[in-house]
Write a protein that holds these residues in place. Structure first.
Motif, mmCIF file in Angstrom:
data_model
loop_
_atom_site.group_PDB
_atom_site.id
_atom_site.type_symbol
_atom_site.label_atom_id
_atom_site.label_comp_id
_atom_site.label_asym_id
_atom_site.label_seq_id
_atom_site.Cartn_x
_atom_site.Cartn_y
_atom_site.Cartn_z
ATOM 1 N N GLY A 1 0.827 -1.203 0.000
ATOM 2 C CA GLY A 1 0.000 0.000 0.000
ATOM 3 C C GLY A 1 0.859 1.250 0.000
ATOM 4 N N GLY A 2 0.486 2.212 0.861
ATOM 5 C CA GLY A 2 1.166 3.508 0.890
ATOM 6 C C GLY A 2 2.659 3.395 1.169
ATOM 7 N N LEU A 3 3.038 2.617 2.172
ATOM 8 C CA LEU A 3 4.466 2.472 2.495
ATOM 9 C C LEU A 3 5.109 1.369 1.672
ATOM 10 N N VAL B 1 3.467 -9.803 1.019
ATOM 11 C CA VAL B 1 2.253 -10.361 1.631
ATOM 12 C C VAL B 1 1.163 -9.312 1.484
ATOM 13 N N GLU B 2 0.150 -9.615 0.726
ATOM 14 C CA GLU B 2 -0.928 -8.634 0.479
ATOM 15 C C GLU B 2 -2.150 -9.385 -0.017
ATOM 16 N N PHE B 3 -3.303 -9.096 0.572
ATOM 17 C CA PHE B 3 -4.516 -9.822 0.215
ATOM 18 C C PHE B 3 -5.520 -8.957 -0.552
ATOM 19 N N ASP B 4 -5.231 -7.653 -0.604
ATOM 20 C CA ASP B 4 -6.251 -6.710 -1.069
ATOM 21 C C ASP B 4 -6.117 -6.399 -2.569
ATOM 22 N N GLN C 1 -3.602 7.865 -5.111
ATOM 23 C CA GLN C 1 -3.087 9.148 -4.618
ATOM 24 C C GLN C 1 -1.728 8.964 -3.930
ATOM 25 N N ARG C 2 -1.415 7.747 -3.487
ATOM 26 C CA ARG C 2 -0.153 7.532 -2.766
ATOM 27 C C ARG C 2 0.506 6.188 -3.030
ATOM 28 N N GLN C 3 -0.239 5.210 -3.546
ATOM 29 C CA GLN C 3 0.322 3.867 -3.690
ATOM 30 C C GLN C 3 0.889 3.741 -5.098
ATOM 31 N N VAL C 4 2.064 4.383 -5.275
ATOM 32 C CA VAL C 4 2.577 4.674 -6.618
ATOM 33 C C VAL C 4 3.104 3.457 -7.384
ATOM 34 N N PRO D 1 -5.447 -7.656 -7.966
ATOM 35 C CA PRO D 1 -4.771 -7.885 -6.687
ATOM 36 C C PRO D 1 -3.513 -7.010 -6.596
ATOM 37 N N LYS D 2 -3.336 -6.354 -5.430
ATOM 38 C CA LYS D 2 -2.200 -5.452 -5.274
ATOM 39 C C LYS D 2 -0.856 -6.163 -5.458
ATOM 40 N N GLY D 3 -0.775 -7.418 -4.997
ATOM 41 C CA GLY D 3 0.487 -8.160 -5.114
ATOM 42 C C GLY D 3 0.878 -8.329 -6.575
ATOM 43 N N ARG E 1 -3.728 -12.848 3.958
ATOM 44 C CA ARG E 1 -3.651 -11.902 5.068
ATOM 45 C C ARG E 1 -2.645 -12.493 6.058
ATOM 46 N N LEU E 2 -1.669 -11.714 6.484
ATOM 47 C CA LEU E 2 -0.730 -12.215 7.484
ATOM 48 C C LEU E 2 -1.518 -12.478 8.752
ATOM 49 N N ASP E 3 -1.386 -13.692 9.297
ATOM 50 C CA ASP E 3 -2.120 -14.000 10.528
ATOM 51 C C ASP E 3 -1.252 -14.895 11.409
ATOM 52 N N THR F 1 2.105 -2.016 6.977
ATOM 53 C CA THR F 1 0.650 -2.179 7.153
ATOM 54 C C THR F 1 0.057 -1.000 7.928
ATOM 55 N N ASP F 2 -1.240 -1.035 8.062
ATOM 56 C CA ASP F 2 -1.950 0.141 8.561
ATOM 57 C C ASP F 2 -2.831 -0.150 9.758
ATOM 58 N N ASN F 3 -2.618 -1.298 10.413
ATOM 59 C CA ASN F 3 -3.502 -1.586 11.554
ATOM 60 C C ASN F 3 -2.705 -2.191 12.704
ATOM 61 N N PHE F 4 -3.194 -1.941 13.926
ATOM 62 C CA PHE F 4 -2.429 -2.328 15.112
ATOM 63 C C PHE F 4 -2.343 -3.836 15.286
ATOM 64 N N ALA F 5 -3.427 -4.550 14.947
ATOM 65 C CA ALA F 5 -3.399 -6.006 15.119
ATOM 66 C C ALA F 5 -2.243 -6.600 14.312
ATOM 67 N N THR F 6 -2.069 -6.140 13.053
ATOM 68 C CA THR F 6 -0.988 -6.682 12.223
ATOM 69 C C THR F 6 0.375 -6.225 12.756
ATOM 70 N N ARG F 7 0.459 -4.984 13.251
ATOM 71 C CA ARG F 7 1.762 -4.501 13.756
ATOM 72 C C ARG F 7 2.264 -5.343 14.927
HETATM 73 N N1 LIG Z 1 -2.555 -8.570 7.914
HETATM 74 C C1 LIG Z 1 -2.244 -8.112 6.710
HETATM 75 N N2 LIG Z 1 -1.735 -8.940 5.779
HETATM 76 C C2 LIG Z 1 -1.402 -8.499 4.548
HETATM 77 N N3 LIG Z 1 -1.559 -7.213 4.146
HETATM 78 C C3 LIG Z 1 -2.071 -6.345 5.048
HETATM 79 C C4 LIG Z 1 -2.434 -6.742 6.357
HETATM 80 N N4 LIG Z 1 -2.913 -5.657 7.012
HETATM 81 C C5 LIG Z 1 -2.853 -4.626 6.137
HETATM 82 N N5 LIG Z 1 -2.361 -5.035 4.950
HETATM 83 C C6 LIG Z 1 -2.165 -4.230 3.739
HETATM 84 O O1 LIG Z 1 -1.314 -3.160 4.057
HETATM 85 C C7 LIG Z 1 -1.580 -2.090 3.152
HETATM 86 C C8 LIG Z 1 -1.556 -0.785 3.935
HETATM 87 O O2 LIG Z 1 -1.653 0.240 2.998
HETATM 88 P P1 LIG Z 1 -2.383 1.619 3.293
HETATM 89 O O3 LIG Z 1 -2.035 2.066 4.661
HETATM 90 O O4 LIG Z 1 -2.006 2.561 2.220
HETATM 91 O O5 LIG Z 1 -3.921 1.208 3.365
HETATM 92 P P2 LIG Z 1 -5.093 0.840 2.352
HETATM 93 O O6 LIG Z 1 -5.873 -0.215 3.064
HETATM 94 O O7 LIG Z 1 -4.672 0.520 0.965
HETATM 95 O O8 LIG Z 1 -5.827 2.235 2.269
HETATM 96 P P3 LIG Z 1 -7.209 2.746 2.824
HETATM 97 O O9 LIG Z 1 -7.395 2.084 4.181
HETATM 98 O O10 LIG Z 1 -7.048 4.224 2.909
HETATM 99 O O11 LIG Z 1 -8.213 2.300 1.813
HETATM 100 C C9 LIG Z 1 -2.933 -2.362 2.510
HETATM 101 O O12 LIG Z 1 -2.745 -2.622 1.140
HETATM 102 C C10 LIG Z 1 -3.460 -3.578 3.256
HETATM 103 O O13 LIG Z 1 -4.215 -4.446 2.439
#
Ligand SMILES: Nc1ncnc2c1ncn2[C@@H]1O[C@H](COP(=O)(O)OP(=O)(O)OP(=O)(O)O)[C@@H](O)[C@H]1O
Length: 384
Positions: free
Chosen positions: A43-45, A64-67, A75-78, A88-90, A112-114, A132-138
């Motif tokens: 994603g962004g990073l 690792v990417e499921f989305d 706008q940022r995921q260049v 699929p982003k991957g 999804r990393l789990d 990644t962008d969420n605390f559970a994954t961090r």
């Molecule tokens: N557990 C996980 N396993 C694999 N990929 C993950 C996991 N958690 C988050 N990600 C991925 O990390 C990336 C984080 O990118 P970013 O912060 O730019 O968020 P985003 O989900 O693409 O954007 P937004 O939430 O604004 O729609 C996302 O593509 C998301 O799918």
């Protein structure tokens, strides 16, 4: 990091600007070639991290990417382009990397990393990058990296600010810390808004992602002072970087196993949240209510900038913080149904808890927020 045996003629030409830097040189480049780096999230990073590490000649890049790519990602995921929306982003990231450097072996992990797959995945790589962008994954990345004995580069972004550090509990020099030394506990759900809720300056991803990639190159080649044991904080508005020294938290319990990170971060509803979940109204129910003769108070708890993008006809704007502080309670009717809503339902749930506590028995909140309203009731509205 062990260096690869040699560089080909093509590689010498391609990486020549690295080869002539004292400290990097041929051996540094051979180390990069031999390195296996796993990036969580494209994603962004993940985008700048993957682009730069591919260009730098990291031999194996795991993703690792499921989305899937969405238009709001561009706008940022260049690493993704217009034609990738819906893919699929991957796969999209892999194709872009191939266009930059076909010496790189890209390994896709479209999951999804789990807790069930993290340690086994990490064991296949030398270095992990958490984009990644969420605390559970961090917390999961941290604990799995501790158990697999691997170093990892962590970055986070929000609006105009970014943070980067390197965690490696088993670092040979004993300076290694882990993410729990910095953040022993996850913030309560909803307390720290995500980029989807609070926004992020697109170019911030480049600033923070390039620092993460720099740290990766330093760790692999063995040059410079890594951010191990230090936290770097970047403020794009002030255009300032500062680093603070991190210390081991003496009260931290050692990581011995992976846990349920959704529960650890409070994402799984406890009894209180479950009770609140009953106080929800669906978009269709809200539409019926608005069409009926009943007088209701429809409160939008988002920020004024979000209201300017889109709002539901008949709603009144009272940003969440004015409700949480109690300041706005006097403006609310005691004897009329109140329906709160936000973008996705997270902030309105928080505000609802405060209203219930203050005795507003006939208060509910809209399931899925404005996004669900636009999807189910009024598709002509723009989504953001
Ligand atoms: N557990 C996980 N396993 C694999 N990929 C993950 C996991 N958690 C988050 N990600 C991925 O990390 C990336 C984080 O990118 P970013 O912060 O730019 O968020 P985003 O989900 O693409 O954007 P937004 O939430 O604004 O729609 C996302 O593509 C998301 O799918």
């Amino acid at each position: 990091m062990e260096p690869a045996a040699d560089l080909t003629r093509e590689e010498v030409a391609r990486y020549s600007r690295h080869l002539i830097i004292p400290g990097v040189g041929v051996v540094g480049q051979r180390r990069l070639k031999n390195a296996r780096v796993l990036c969580i999230g494209a994603g962004g990073l993940g985008s700048p991290v993957l682009l730069y590490l591919a260009a730098a000649g990291v031999g194996t890049l795991g993703i690792v990417e499921f989305d899937d790519v969405e238009s709001s990602n561009l706008q940022r995921q260049v690493i993704h382009g217009i034609a990738d929306v819906g893919r699929p982003k991957g796969e999209s990231a892999r194709d872009t990397i191939r266009g930059i450097n076909d010496n790189v072996e890209v390994r896709l992990h479209p999951v999804r990393l789990d807790p069930g797959n993290a340690v086994a995945l990490f064991e296949q790589y030398d270095l992990i990058l958490d984009g990644t962008d969420n605390f559970a994954t961090r917390y999961l990345v941290n604990d799995a990296a501790v158990l697999a004995g691997k170093p990892y580069v962590w970055g986070s972004i929000f609006r105009f600010e970014g943070q980067v550090s390197v965690f490696w509990e088993a670092a040979p020099d004993g300076r290694g810390l882990n993410y729990r030394d910095l953040y022993p506990e996850a913030p309560p759900p909803g307390m720290v808004p995500s980029c989807a809720e609070g926004g992020v300056l697109g170019v911030l991803c480049a600033s923070v992602g390039s620092i993460m990639a720099t740290e990766a190159v330093k760790l692999i080649t063995g040059i410079g002072e890594s951010l191990l044991g230090r936290l770097m904080i970047y403020d794009a508005l002030a255009m300032s970087y500062r680093t603070v020294t991190l210390r081991r938290d003496p009260g931290r319990v050692p990581v011995t196993e992976l846990v349920d990170y959704e529960s650890f971060c409070g994402v799984v509803p406890d009894d209180g949240a479950a009770a609140l979940a009953e106080s929800t109204i669906t978009p269709t129910e809200l539409r019926r209510l608005l069409e009926s003769d009943r007088e209701i108070e429809l409160i939008d708890v988002r920020e004024p900038v979000e209201w300017d993008i889109v709002h539901i006809e008949g709603a009144r704007l009272i940003p969440k913080d004015r409700i949480l502080s109690g300041e706005a309670l006097a403006e609310l009717p005691q004897h009329r149904p109140i329906v709160l809503h936000c973008k996705t339902g997270i902030r309105s749930a928080e505000a609802l808890a405060v209203l219930k506590e203050a005795g507003f028995a006939d208060a509910t909140h809209l399931q899925g927020g404005v996004l669900a309203w636009a999807q189910q009731v009024d598709p002509s509205l723009p989504v953001y």
